[in-house]
Design a protein around this motif. Structure first.
Motif, PDB file in Angstrom:
ATOM      1  N   ALA A  20       0.828  -1.210   0.000  1.00 13.10           N
ATOM      2  CA  ALA A  20       0.000   0.000   0.000  1.00 13.10           C
ATOM      3  C   ALA A  20       0.855   1.249   0.000  1.00 13.10           C
ATOM      4  N   ALA A  21       1.920   1.232   0.788  1.00 13.11           N
ATOM      5  CA  ALA A  21       2.796   2.402   0.867  1.00 13.11           C
ATOM      6  C   ALA A  21       3.450   2.670  -0.477  1.00 13.11           C
ATOM      7  N   ALA A  59      10.728   9.219  -5.753  1.00  5.36           N
ATOM      8  CA  ALA A  59      11.444   8.401  -4.770  1.00  5.36           C
ATOM      9  C   ALA A  59      12.918   8.778  -4.804  1.00  5.36           C
ATOM     10  N   PRO A  60      13.279   9.914  -4.217  1.00  7.35           N
ATOM     11  CA  PRO A  60      14.677  10.355  -4.225  1.00  7.35           C
ATOM     12  C   PRO A  60      15.596   9.308  -3.592  1.00  7.35           C
ATOM     13  N   LEU A  75      15.885  10.300   8.794  1.00  6.57           N
ATOM     14  CA  LEU A  75      16.167   9.053   9.495  1.00  6.57           C
ATOM     15  C   LEU A  75      14.901   8.466  10.105  1.00  6.57           C
ATOM     16  N   THR A  76      14.036   9.312  10.631  1.00  7.89           N
ATOM     17  CA  THR A  76      12.771   8.838  11.195  1.00  7.89           C
ATOM     18  C   THR A  76      11.954   8.110  10.138  1.00  7.89           C
ATOM     19  N   LEU A  77      12.024   8.583   8.903  1.00  2.80           N
ATOM     20  CA  LEU A  77      11.261   7.995   7.805  1.00  2.80           C
ATOM     21  C   LEU A  77      12.002   6.866   7.094  1.00  2.80           C
ATOM     22  N   GLU A 166       6.660  14.549   2.211  1.00  4.94           N
ATOM     23  CA  GLU A 166       6.145  14.658   0.848  1.00  4.94           C
ATOM     24  C   GLU A 166       7.294  14.672  -0.157  1.00  4.94           C
ATOM     25  N   ALA A 167       8.347  15.423   0.147  1.00  5.53           N
ATOM     26  CA  ALA A 167       9.496  15.490  -0.759  1.00  5.53           C
ATOM     27  C   ALA A 167      10.186  14.136  -0.892  1.00  5.53           C
ATOM     28  N   LEU A 168      10.169  13.355   0.180  1.00  2.00           N
ATOM     29  CA  LEU A 168      10.820  12.050   0.175  1.00  2.00           C
ATOM     30  C   LEU A 168       9.906  10.936  -0.326  1.00  2.00           C
ATOM     31  N   GLY A 169       8.628  11.260  -0.576  1.00  2.00           N
ATOM     32  CA  GLY A 169       7.682  10.237  -0.997  1.00  2.00           C
ATOM     33  C   GLY A 169       7.329   9.278   0.112  1.00  2.00           C
ATOM     34  N   LYS A 170       7.266   9.802   1.348  1.00  3.32           N
ATOM     35  CA  LYS A 170       7.044   8.956   2.523  1.00  3.32           C
ATOM     36  C   LYS A 170       5.826   9.397   3.336  1.00  3.32           C
ATOM     37  N   GLU A 171       4.768   9.813   2.661  1.00  2.00           N
ATOM     38  CA  GLU A 171       3.586  10.304   3.376  1.00  2.00           C
ATOM     39  C   GLU A 171       2.933   9.240   4.244  1.00  2.00           C
TER      40      GLU A 171
END
Length: 325
Positions: A20-21, A59-60, A75-77, A166-171
């Protein structure tokens, strides 16, 4: 009682919802440029930033961060940057960050004076920072890679985290982190006696800073948001803080920092920051918090400089440990 931490929950949830992610990341939140098979360029998304709309890869893979908040966010993401600036501390990267997570990250200079040549040499596909830190370098940074800047740092850390995600594609991961943090906050509040008891406990945060006056932190800064989330009360002196940030005093007025509980940290040399002088004075020793054993020295790198969810999670644990006594 054993308190929850957002990290185990978030990591477990990510593993259970990986498909899903990935689907969410593929769909994005804005425009698609599509994939160019000839050039190998990836699809992009548009991120709203303090400097306007910026197109970034969905996906940087090679991220450079230029401040402590952005490093904590990445790092958290679960994103290890290829490069990061260091804070003005002897340890380089802040010491609350797990060593294995920062191992291998290239140091690209001191936070306020990043080495642009070193950054370019890493061939990043995304740079994260804030306008207040590096707005004057935006044009140069943007020539190296898409640069996502938030307006400020500190107080709006949660909003900034969402921009970083959002910038990292990790919403999807960011939502799980925020939900886990909320659970941890609720656990701490309950462990400390519930909302009513917690609200009746007034807490001050004092910072001794080399080359500056002593800061009694107000209600508009990173640590204040965590205290507010738990529901802790704040003394009236905090309302005098300039722009809500801090009310600065000399050692001769340190008694103004008195509260039910006082946390304090030191930036720089204890003698040059007036910590040694102040905590050895009669004014300090006569404060009710000191006499009642409710004064706690804390790590400045964690409580003040970290500015992110990984730091916040650790701070919640320390609040519980200190105040539950």
């Amino acid at each position: 009682m054993t308190l929850r931490s957002f990290r185990p929950r978030a990591l477990a949830a990510v593993s259970l919802t990986a498909v899903a992610a990935l689907t969410l990341a593929a769909c994005g939140s804005s425009d698609d440029s599509g994939s160019d098979s000839a050039s190998g360029s990836a699809a992009t998304r548009t991120v709203k930033t303090a400097m306007g709309d910026v197109k970034v890869k969905k996906a940087p893979q090679r991220v450079v961060v230029l401040d402590t908040a952005e490093l904590d966010s990445a790092l958290t993401l679960g994103v290890k940057p290829v490069g990061a600036t260091h804070a003005d501390v002897t340890s380089g990267f802040l010491n609350y960050l797990p060593k294995d997570q920062v191992a291998g990250i290239e140091d690209v200079g001191q936070m306020m004076t990043p080495n642009l040549e070193a950054i370019a040499g890493l061939k990043p596909d995304l740079i994260l920072t804030s306008k207040i830190r590096h707005g004057d370098k935006y044009a140069e940074l943007s020539k190296i890679a898409p640069t996502v800047m938030t307006e400020n740092t500190g107080y709006p850390w949660k909003e900034n985290f969402r921009v970083h995600a959002e910038a990292l594609g990790k919403e999807a991961e960011a939502k799980m982190v925020a939900d886990g943090y909320a659970d941890h906050v609720a656990d701490v509040t309950k462990a400390l006696g519930g909302k009513e008891k917690v609200a009746a406990t007034e807490v001050n945060m004092v910072r001794f800073v080399e080359g500056a006056d002593i800061r009694i932190y107000g209600k508009k800064n990173y640590i204040a948001t965590i205290l507010a989330d738990v529901g802790l009360g704040r003394p009236a002196i905090t309302d005098k803080a300039k722009d809500g940030f801090s009310y600065d005093v000399s050692p001769e007025k340190i008694d103004l920092a008195d509260a039910d509980v006082v946390f304090h940290s030191t930036y720089g040399d204890p003698k040059k920051s007036k910590e040694t002088e102040t905590t050895g004075s009669g004014l300090w020793k006569n404060m009710d918090a000191v006499k009642n054993g409710k004064v706690f020295a804390v790590d400045d790198q964690l409580w003040i400089q970290g500015i992110g969810y990984t730091a916040a999670d650790k701070i919640l644990g320390e609040l519980h440990k200190s105040l539950v006594k």
